[in-house]
Design an enzyme around this catalytic site. Structure first.
Site, PDB file in Angstrom:
ATOM      1  NE  ARG A 195     -21.755   4.626  -4.947  1.00 53.83           N
ATOM      2  CZ  ARG A 195     -22.995   4.369  -4.569  1.00 53.83           C
ATOM      3  NH1 ARG A 195     -23.792   5.339  -4.157  1.00 53.83           N
ATOM      4  NH2 ARG A 195     -23.472   3.149  -4.611  1.00 53.83           N
ATOM      5  CE1 TYR A 246     -13.733   3.275  -1.005  1.00 53.72           C
ATOM      6  CE2 TYR A 246     -15.760   4.099  -1.988  1.00 53.72           C
ATOM      7  CZ  TYR A 246     -14.878   3.066  -1.751  1.00 53.72           C
ATOM      8  OH  TYR A 246     -15.142   1.839  -2.266  1.00 53.72           O
ATOM      9  CE  LYS A 294     -20.743   4.298  -9.367  1.00 50.11           C
ATOM     10  NZ  LYS A 294     -21.366   3.329 -10.260  1.00 50.11           N
ATOM     11  CG  HIS A 312     -25.194   2.043 -12.192  1.00 46.45           C
ATOM     12  ND1 HIS A 312     -25.718   1.630 -10.980  1.00 46.45           N
ATOM     13  CD2 HIS A 312     -23.860   1.857 -12.095  1.00 46.45           C
ATOM     14  CE1 HIS A 312     -24.735   1.212 -10.207  1.00 46.45           C
ATOM     15  NE2 HIS A 312     -23.609   1.340 -10.848  1.00 46.45           N
ATOM     16  CB  SER A 365     -23.575  -0.387  -5.935  1.00 45.70           C
ATOM     17  OG  SER A 365     -23.896   0.835  -6.536  1.00 45.70           O
ATOM     18  CB  CYS A 416     -26.064  -6.559  -7.892  1.00 49.37           C
ATOM     19  SG  CYS A 416     -27.022  -6.011  -6.479  1.00 49.37           S
ATOM     20  N   GLY A 417     -22.815  -7.823  -8.900  1.00 52.83           N
ATOM     21  CA  GLY A 417     -22.194  -8.742  -9.858  1.00 52.83           C
ATOM     22  C   GLY A 417     -22.048  -8.204 -11.271  1.00 52.83           C
ATOM     23  CG  ASP A 444     -19.989   1.207 -12.487  1.00 55.08           C
ATOM     24  OD1 ASP A 444     -20.893   0.537 -11.957  1.00 55.08           O
ATOM     25  OD2 ASP A 444     -19.628   2.319 -12.055  1.00 55.08           O
ATOM     26  CG  ASN A 500     -17.595  -0.390  -0.969  1.00 52.51           C
ATOM     27  OD1 ASN A 500     -17.824  -0.968  -2.033  1.00 52.51           O
ATOM     28  ND2 ASN A 500     -17.581   0.938  -0.894  1.00 52.51           N
ATOM     29  NE  ARG A 560     -16.031  -0.540  -4.425  1.00 51.85           N
ATOM     30  CZ  ARG A 560     -17.069  -0.300  -5.218  1.00 51.85           C
ATOM     31  NH1 ARG A 560     -16.947  -0.315  -6.522  1.00 51.85           N
ATOM     32  NH2 ARG A 560     -18.272  -0.077  -4.700  1.00 51.85           N
TER      33      ARG A 560
HETATM   34  C1  OXD Z   1     -20.988   1.697  -7.272  1.00 53.12           C
HETATM   35  C2  OXD Z   1     -19.663   1.588  -7.899  1.00 53.12           C
HETATM   36  O1  OXD Z   1     -21.064   1.963  -6.065  1.00 53.12           O
HETATM   37  O2  OXD Z   1     -19.630   1.225  -9.092  1.00 53.12           O
HETATM   38  O3  OXD Z   1     -21.989   1.504  -7.976  1.00 53.12           O
HETATM   39  O4  OXD Z   1     -18.639   1.875  -7.261  1.00 53.12           O
HETATM   40 MN    MN Z   2     -21.572   1.177 -10.001  1.00 55.69          MN
END
Ligand code: OXD
Ligand code: MN
Length: 581
Positions: free
Chosen positions: A69, A197, A206, A226, A248, A250-251, A275, A362, A364
């Site tokens: 992002r 992306y 988001k 979030h 983002s 952080c688990g 999320d 990052n 995914r």
């Molecule tokens: C973030 C995601 O960046 O969920 O928070 O992709």
């Molecule tokens: Mn997120």
């Protein structure tokens, strides 16, 4: 084609501006997905992975300059700059529209323009909201099909109730100099140009479900957050639902799919979402939550049998991988997955550890929610699930205890507003720097944080049976730099304490910063953590906390006149209590 005239006119006007070769309305059907997949394999947008070990799995390499992002290119365009607030980049809506008009002019020549109707939330839920994304990327279409309820049913709902968020997206030239993610909350509109992306391009996530939805939620009296949503079932079969906000990477995904440790026989964690969480006040005075998404767009590195076995199990079929590496026999690979040796890196080059990681940090996976072994059928419940506890958390090496409970709703709002975390690779920019990230919404709140905190306070006034609010920190480190708390499945022990607090089954120690577990409050059976470590994890360092609270006060005061006085008085109370401690 649609019977909704507004939608048809908008699609026509976008087509005359962007001038695609053809306009295609997405149905969301399997045959459509098969056709698009074949086309992307042909064009190289997708690479086939090993279909024996990973049927239906494909790999996409994004442009190497387009891997996260872009918060510095993300704008909230409200008529009054103060409505966007110091937490957002702002641009005048007319100026932003003119800039985007220029970029979109003729940008789809030679391409197909896809019209993607989608619904955020269960298709028959009054809490759900719809949108339409127009895009020139087939990869975006395939991802939106996994991440949202996309196609005919969503279009039927739009035609029925007439409301939808308009999202216009073009990958443009993928030039970072010509990249903007614009939000026009007053018009329920998003325009994104120059990136293919994730959060920049899958506009339901988001852009819609957080930035636009948070703005809409304020006017309509609910919360768009979030947060992951999990149901924790105890051996008696009672399920408590918890919504938890972490920045983002952080688990959240790991916590959402947690498998309780050996000693927790009869306990089960059910995944509703990983999320985003939309919470509405219910008639019973509780907050009821839905996950507006239908899939996971999760961070791959670090996902392994030790950290998240449920995720690993759901990723061996029907998954799109973005920017991971590959083994010699075409299986997806990332750091932390298993002991296989990668042969290719995330740019498709021969893997050379001296040059790059195999997977981008990052990178995914995109996969349907239903594929998760811990998937909860309640993710489809039209009225959502009742929330017993809200949890805030950050990545903090020092100071912040393993868990604390707020003294009240208003103090809980302060805990959320005070959140800070070390940055990760989910956004471009430096990694590992502590930044304030209130409610984990710094990149995602579609309006002024000061008004947002007031909205949180107002919601608390409206509900007679509010969830309890907690703050957790799994990431404390000792002087040698090692993690003090084992994390992952062992976080179940903290969830158990949280649930017991909600049920009034366990006492807590009242401190200036909130209520903490008594020293034997957390169940440690079967865990190799020594008593000193637990004491440190639950210790309140009054001097260091006074400094922290002063910093938080300075940070909050940066929001000026709109800052809710109730939040400041909560904070001053904590400072005063610390002074007496
Ligand atoms: C973030 C995601 O960046 O969920 O928070 O992709
Ligand atoms: Mn997120």
């Amino acid at each position: 084609m649609t019977s909704n005239q507004q939608l048809q006119e908008w699609v026509n006007s976008v087509a005359s501006l962007t001038r695609p070769d053809q306009v295609y309305w997405c149905s969301g059907e399997q045959s459509e997905n098969d056709r698009l997949t074949a086309q992307m394999l042909e064009s190289g947008e997708l690479i086939e992975l090993n279909q024996d070990t990973h049927p239906g799995c494909y790999l996409h390499h994004s442009d190497p300059g387009d891997v996260a992002r872009v918060e510095h290119l993300t704008f909230i365009c409200t008529s009054d700059r103060d409505d966007a607030g110091p937490n957002n980049h702002w641009m005048d809506p007319d100026q932003a529209k003119a800039k985007m008009q220029e970029l979109f002019d003729g940008c789809m020549q030679g391409r197909t323009m896809y019209v993607v109707p989608y619904c955020m939330g269960p298709i028959d839920s009054p809490l759900s909201r719809c949108g339409v994304e127009i895009t020139d990327s087939a990869y975006v279409v395939a991802n939106m099909r996994l991440m949202t309820r996309m196609g005919n049913e969503a279009l039927a709902r739009i035609e029925n109730d007439g409301l939808f968020v308009r999202g216009l997206h073009s990958i443009g030239e993928l030039d970072p100099e010509r990249r903007f993610i614009m939000h026009f909350p007053e018009d329920l509109m998003i325009q994104s140009y120059g990136s293919g992306y994730g959060g920049n391009a899958l506009l339901g996530k988001k852009c819609h479900a957080l930035r636009i939805a948070s703005y809409q939620a304020r006017t309509e009296g609910w919360l768009a957050e979030h947060m992951l949503i999990v149901g924790v079932e105890n051996p008696q079969g009672e399920i408590h639902y918890i919504a938890a906000a972490f920045p983002s990477a952080c688990g959240k995904t790991n916590l959402a799919m947690l498998i309780p440790p050996e000693t927790y026989k009869g306990w089960k964690v059910w995944t509703v979402g990983d999320d985003i969480c939309w919470m509405h006040p219910g008639e019973d005075g509780r907050l009821w939550a839905i996950n507006p998404e239908a899939g996971f767009f999760g961070v791959a590195p670090g996902t392994g049998s030790g950290t998240n076995p449920n995720a690993l199990a759901m990723l061996n079929h029907d998954t799109i991988f973005t920017n991971v590496g590959q083994t010699a026999d075409g299986q997806p690979w990332w750091e932390g997955k298993d002991d296989s040796i990668p042969a290719k890196d995330w740019q498709g080059r021969d893997f050379d550890p001296a040059v790059s990681k195999a997977a981008h940090p990052n990178s995914r996976f995109t996969v349907a929610l239903r594929q998760c072994p811990s998937y909860s059928e309640q993710a489809e419940a039209p009225r959502g699930v009742p929330i017993s506890a809200i949890v805030f958390g950050g990545r903090r090496e020092r100071l912040v205890p393993l868990v604390q409970e707020s003294k009240s709703w208003a103090h809980g709002v302060l805990l959320g507003a005070s959140m800070a975390s070390e940055t990760t690779a989910a956004a471009t920019g430096a990694v590992g720097v502590v930044r304030r990230d209130p409610m984990a919404m710094k990149p995602f709140c579609g309006y002024n944080f000061a008004d947002y905190w007031q909205h949180w306070l107002d919601i608390g006034e409206q509900i007679s049976n509010p969830p309890a609010i907690f703050h957790v920190n799994w990431f404390r480190k000792d002087d040698e730099g090692g993690f003090m708390w084992p994390g992952f499945c062992e976080n179940m022990r903290v969830l158990e304490w949280i649930i017991k607090r909600c049920k009034g089954e366990v006492d807590a120690l009242e401190t200036a910063i909130g209520k903490l577990p008594l020293i034997d409050g957390i169940n440690l059976s079967g865990l190799q953590v020594n008593a000193d470590t637990i004491r440190d994890l639950l210790h309140v360092d009054t001097g260091a906390w006074s400094t922290e609270m002063d910093e938080i006060l300075t940070y909050l005061q940066g929001y000026g006149d709109r800052l809710p006085p109730a939040l400041v008085s909560e904070l001053k109370q904590v400072i005063a209590d610390l002074g007496q401690a």
